[in-house]
Design a protein around this motif. Structure first.
Motif, PDB file in Angstrom:
ATOM      1  N   VAL A 189      26.482  35.434  88.839  1.00 33.62           N
ATOM      2  CA  VAL A 189      27.305  34.605  89.233  1.00 33.62           C
ATOM      3  C   VAL A 189      27.175  33.401  90.330  1.00 33.62           C
ATOM      4  O   VAL A 189      27.947  32.335  89.852  1.00 33.62           O
ATOM      5  CB  VAL A 189      28.725  35.529  89.786  1.00 33.62           C
ATOM      6  CG1 VAL A 189      29.630  34.857  90.799  1.00 33.62           C
ATOM      7  CG2 VAL A 189      28.941  36.743  89.169  1.00 33.62           C
ATOM      8  N   LEU A 190      26.118  33.561  90.847  1.00 35.79           N
ATOM      9  CA  LEU A 190      25.696  32.533  91.760  1.00 35.79           C
ATOM     10  C   LEU A 190      25.142  31.444  90.866  1.00 35.79           C
ATOM     11  O   LEU A 190      25.523  30.054  91.154  1.00 35.79           O
ATOM     12  CB  LEU A 190      24.907  32.975  93.030  1.00 35.79           C
ATOM     13  CG  LEU A 190      25.452  33.662  93.958  1.00 35.79           C
ATOM     14  CD1 LEU A 190      24.727  34.209  94.936  1.00 35.79           C
ATOM     15  CD2 LEU A 190      26.863  32.946  94.717  1.00 35.79           C
ATOM     16  N   ILE A 191      23.838  31.785  90.107  1.00 36.69           N
ATOM     17  CA  ILE A 191      23.306  30.554  89.737  1.00 36.69           C
ATOM     18  C   ILE A 191      23.078  30.680  88.086  1.00 36.69           C
ATOM     19  O   ILE A 191      22.530  30.026  87.388  1.00 36.69           O
ATOM     20  CB  ILE A 191      21.846  30.667  90.259  1.00 36.69           C
ATOM     21  CG1 ILE A 191      21.220  31.948  90.388  1.00 36.69           C
ATOM     22  CG2 ILE A 191      22.000  29.946  91.713  1.00 36.69           C
ATOM     23  CD1 ILE A 191      19.719  31.686  90.669  1.00 36.69           C
ATOM     24  N   VAL A 192      22.894  31.901  87.580  1.00 38.53           N
ATOM     25  CA  VAL A 192      22.563  32.039  86.349  1.00 38.53           C
ATOM     26  C   VAL A 192      23.352  31.915  85.109  1.00 38.53           C
ATOM     27  O   VAL A 192      24.754  32.472  85.370  1.00 38.53           O
ATOM     28  CB  VAL A 192      21.768  33.780  86.094  1.00 38.53           C
ATOM     29  CG1 VAL A 192      21.446  34.048  84.764  1.00 38.53           C
ATOM     30  CG2 VAL A 192      20.687  33.671  87.098  1.00 38.53           C
ATOM     31  N   HIS A 193      23.429  31.371  84.085  1.00 32.51           N
ATOM     32  CA  HIS A 193      24.298  31.160  83.113  1.00 32.51           C
ATOM     33  C   HIS A 193      23.880  31.710  81.934  1.00 32.51           C
ATOM     34  O   HIS A 193      24.774  31.569  80.833  1.00 32.51           O
ATOM     35  CB  HIS A 193      24.323  29.721  82.762  1.00 32.51           C
ATOM     36  CG  HIS A 193      24.453  28.463  84.171  1.00 32.51           C
ATOM     37  ND1 HIS A 193      25.469  28.829  84.678  1.00 32.51           N
ATOM     38  CD2 HIS A 193      23.342  27.574  84.355  1.00 32.51           C
ATOM     39  CE1 HIS A 193      25.249  27.974  85.741  1.00 32.51           C
ATOM     40  NE2 HIS A 193      24.265  27.122  85.624  1.00 32.51           N
ATOM     41  N   TYR A 194      23.046  32.505  81.800  1.00 32.36           N
ATOM     42  CA  TYR A 194      22.659  33.483  80.623  1.00 32.36           C
ATOM     43  C   TYR A 194      22.571  34.878  80.957  1.00 32.36           C
ATOM     44  O   TYR A 194      21.826  35.480  80.282  1.00 32.36           O
ATOM     45  CB  TYR A 194      20.866  33.223  80.386  1.00 32.36           C
ATOM     46  CG  TYR A 194      20.888  31.489  80.423  1.00 32.36           C
ATOM     47  CD1 TYR A 194      21.176  30.582  79.406  1.00 32.36           C
ATOM     48  CD2 TYR A 194      19.901  31.195  81.205  1.00 32.36           C
ATOM     49  CE1 TYR A 194      20.640  29.084  79.223  1.00 32.36           C
ATOM     50  CE2 TYR A 194      19.536  29.880  81.368  1.00 32.36           C
ATOM     51  CZ  TYR A 194      20.247  28.826  80.298  1.00 32.36           C
ATOM     52  OH  TYR A 194      19.584  27.649  80.582  1.00 32.36           O
ATOM     53  N   TRP A 195      23.645  35.348  81.670  1.00 32.20           N
ATOM     54  CA  TRP A 195      23.699  36.576  82.135  1.00 32.20           C
ATOM     55  C   TRP A 195      23.644  37.552  80.914  1.00 32.20           C
ATOM     56  O   TRP A 195      23.155  38.866  80.991  1.00 32.20           O
ATOM     57  CB  TRP A 195      24.802  36.922  82.808  1.00 32.20           C
ATOM     58  CG  TRP A 195      25.993  36.680  82.311  1.00 32.20           C
ATOM     59  CD1 TRP A 195      26.716  35.337  82.350  1.00 32.20           C
ATOM     60  CD2 TRP A 195      26.908  37.438  81.605  1.00 32.20           C
ATOM     61  NE1 TRP A 195      28.032  35.379  81.745  1.00 32.20           N
ATOM     62  CE2 TRP A 195      28.086  36.833  81.131  1.00 32.20           C
ATOM     63  CE3 TRP A 195      26.801  38.801  80.960  1.00 32.20           C
ATOM     64  CZ2 TRP A 195      29.031  37.303  80.216  1.00 32.20           C
ATOM     65  CZ3 TRP A 195      27.749  39.385  80.197  1.00 32.20           C
ATOM     66  CH2 TRP A 195      28.832  38.642  79.867  1.00 32.20           C
ATOM     67  N   PHE A 196      24.395  37.318  79.750  1.00 29.85           N
ATOM     68  CA  PHE A 196      24.087  38.307  78.651  1.00 29.85           C
ATOM     69  C   PHE A 196      22.794  38.309  77.787  1.00 29.85           C
ATOM     70  O   PHE A 196      23.021  39.239  77.173  1.00 29.85           O
ATOM     71  CB  PHE A 196      25.329  37.769  77.435  1.00 29.85           C
ATOM     72  CG  PHE A 196      25.215  36.144  77.012  1.00 29.85           C
ATOM     73  CD1 PHE A 196      24.166  35.999  76.080  1.00 29.85           C
ATOM     74  CD2 PHE A 196      25.800  35.240  78.024  1.00 29.85           C
ATOM     75  CE1 PHE A 196      23.975  34.788  75.703  1.00 29.85           C
ATOM     76  CE2 PHE A 196      25.375  33.883  77.481  1.00 29.85           C
ATOM     77  CZ  PHE A 196      24.591  33.582  76.322  1.00 29.85           C
ATOM     78  N   MET A 197      21.989  37.685  78.090  1.00 33.96           N
ATOM     79  CA  MET A 197      20.664  37.929  77.650  1.00 33.96           C
ATOM     80  C   MET A 197      20.084  39.134  78.322  1.00 33.96           C
ATOM     81  O   MET A 197      18.877  39.469  77.733  1.00 33.96           O
ATOM     82  CB  MET A 197      19.862  36.679  78.058  1.00 33.96           C
ATOM     83  CG  MET A 197      20.256  35.368  77.266  1.00 33.96           C
ATOM     84  SD  MET A 197      20.074  35.645  75.433  1.00 33.96           S
ATOM     85  CE  MET A 197      20.451  33.752  74.962  1.00 33.96           C
ATOM     86  N   LEU A 198      20.509  39.766  79.093  1.00 32.34           N
ATOM     87  CA  LEU A 198      19.837  40.831  79.928  1.00 32.34           C
ATOM     88  C   LEU A 198      19.856  41.889  78.966  1.00 32.34           C
ATOM     89  O   LEU A 198      19.085  42.770  79.033  1.00 32.34           O
ATOM     90  CB  LEU A 198      20.603  41.170  81.277  1.00 32.34           C
ATOM     91  CG  LEU A 198      20.648  40.133  82.468  1.00 32.34           C
ATOM     92  CD1 LEU A 198      21.332  40.858  83.612  1.00 32.34           C
ATOM     93  CD2 LEU A 198      19.164  39.857  82.608  1.00 32.34           C
ATOM     94  N   ILE A 199      20.768  41.994  78.046  1.00 38.41           N
ATOM     95  CA  ILE A 199      20.595  43.194  77.060  1.00 38.41           C
ATOM     96  C   ILE A 199      19.323  43.163  76.285  1.00 38.41           C
ATOM     97  O   ILE A 199      18.876  44.241  75.814  1.00 38.41           O
ATOM     98  CB  ILE A 199      21.806  42.945  76.080  1.00 38.41           C
ATOM     99  CG1 ILE A 199      22.009  44.240  75.298  1.00 38.41           C
ATOM    100  CG2 ILE A 199      21.624  41.773  75.114  1.00 38.41           C
ATOM    101  CD1 ILE A 199      22.204  45.331  76.126  1.00 38.41           C
ATOM    102  N   ALA A 200      18.626  42.013  76.102  1.00 38.66           N
ATOM    103  CA  ALA A 200      17.447  41.926  75.426  1.00 38.66           C
ATOM    104  C   ALA A 200      16.261  43.043  76.290  1.00 38.66           C
ATOM    105  O   ALA A 200      15.721  43.777  75.633  1.00 38.66           O
ATOM    106  CB  ALA A 200      16.743  40.537  75.426  1.00 38.66           C
ATOM    107  N   GLY A 201      16.332  43.036  77.526  1.00 37.71           N
ATOM    108  CA  GLY A 201      15.485  43.773  78.413  1.00 37.71           C
ATOM    109  C   GLY A 201      15.782  45.334  78.048  1.00 37.71           C
ATOM    110  O   GLY A 201      14.658  46.046  77.858  1.00 37.71           O
ATOM    111  N   PHE A 202      16.889  45.638  77.958  1.00 40.18           N
ATOM    112  CA  PHE A 202      17.240  46.878  77.800  1.00 40.18           C
ATOM    113  C   PHE A 202      16.965  47.499  76.410  1.00 40.18           C
ATOM    114  O   PHE A 202      16.340  48.427  76.171  1.00 40.18           O
ATOM    115  CB  PHE A 202      18.765  47.155  77.884  1.00 40.18           C
ATOM    116  CG  PHE A 202      19.216  48.688  78.104  1.00 40.18           C
ATOM    117  CD1 PHE A 202      19.267  49.074  79.267  1.00 40.18           C
ATOM    118  CD2 PHE A 202      19.605  49.333  76.944  1.00 40.18           C
ATOM    119  CE1 PHE A 202      19.621  50.425  79.295  1.00 40.18           C
ATOM    120  CE2 PHE A 202      20.100  50.671  77.139  1.00 40.18           C
ATOM    121  CZ  PHE A 202      19.905  51.297  78.179  1.00 40.18           C
TER     122      PHE A 202
END
Length: 243
Positions: A189-202
């Motif tokens: 929320v503060l600085i990252v604009h690619y949050w949905f990319m976290l699914i790649a790690g999972f």
């Protein structure tokens, strides 16, 4: 006695970075939900180096140096896991023979090639990101958060053999992933604009947990480390494709 957040954070830092603090594995394994904070500590200096060097040098050179700083911060422990896993996968034979290849102190051709390829591709991907410090930080932090989420994914889905990985598995609880995501959302929320990319790690962590069952008869600390590296790489590439 209940441990404080500061004590837990110190333990996680002691196992996942080169920050000179004391910790113990029992406390670290039960505090993995604090890895988003550790991720921020890892990528902040690397982002600063990339931003400053971009003013003077070619983006390819500044990116290689920035990635080097990132690995200095992590102590290259996960790269070692990546190397061991690929040496094991390259070994022909039974699961036990592959595990022995992973434990061999001498790095094989497959392991060396995997490390070189990952570092080169990560550096080239980072070189595509130019501009503000926040843009660079967002890129690296998203990749690192994804990398750390992949380790929790392996812990969640993997069947573990005895060793360091099993020690972390014993302290890990599935709810830690929820806590991890809540803390990560604060950063996104503060600085990252690619949050949905976290699914790649999972997804990468889940895939490696399946690979470890098939080829090594169970996961280990090396598989966790390999998940970290491959997830960071995958997330960087996806972000470059998307943007």
């Amino acid at each position: 006695m209940k441990s404080s957040v500061t004590e837990r954070l110190k333990s996680v830092l002691s196992f996942f970075t080169t920050v000179p603090v004391n910790g113990n594995i029992e406390l670290a394994s039960s505090s993995l939900y604090l890895l988003p904070i550790v991720s921020f500590a890892i990528v902040l200096p690397a982002s600063a180096v990339k931003y400053l060097l971009d003013m003077r040098f070619a983006p390819e050179l500044s990116s290689i140096i920035s990635i080097s700083v990132l690995y200095v911060m992590t102590g290259i422990i996960h790269l070692d896991g990546l190397s061991d896993m690929f040496d094991g996968l390259a070994k022909q034979g039974t699961a036990e023979q592959r595990v022995m290849a992973m434990k061999d102190v001498n790095t094989g051709v497959a392991g060396t090639a995997a490390v070189v390829i990952v570092i080169l591709i990560e550096s080239m991907a980072l070189s595509e990101i130019n501009g503000s410090f926040i843009s660079i930080l967002s890129f690296l932090l998203t990749a690192e958060l994804s990398a750390k989420l992949s380790m929790l994914s392996v812990l969640m889905f993997g069947k573990f053999r005895e060793g360091m990985g099993m020690m972390f598995r014993k302290g890990f609880k599935n709810r830690h992933i929820i806590y991890f995501l809540i803390i990560s959302i604060i950063f996104t929320v503060l600085i990252v604009h690619y949050w949905f990319m976290l699914i790649a790690g999972f997804a990468v962590g889940y895939a490696l947990s399946l690979i470890s069952k098939r080829y090594f008869n169970g996961a280990s600390g090396d598989i966790i480390g390999a998940a970290n590296e491959l997830s960071r790489l995958t997330t960087m590439l996806l972000m470059c494709l998307a943007y």
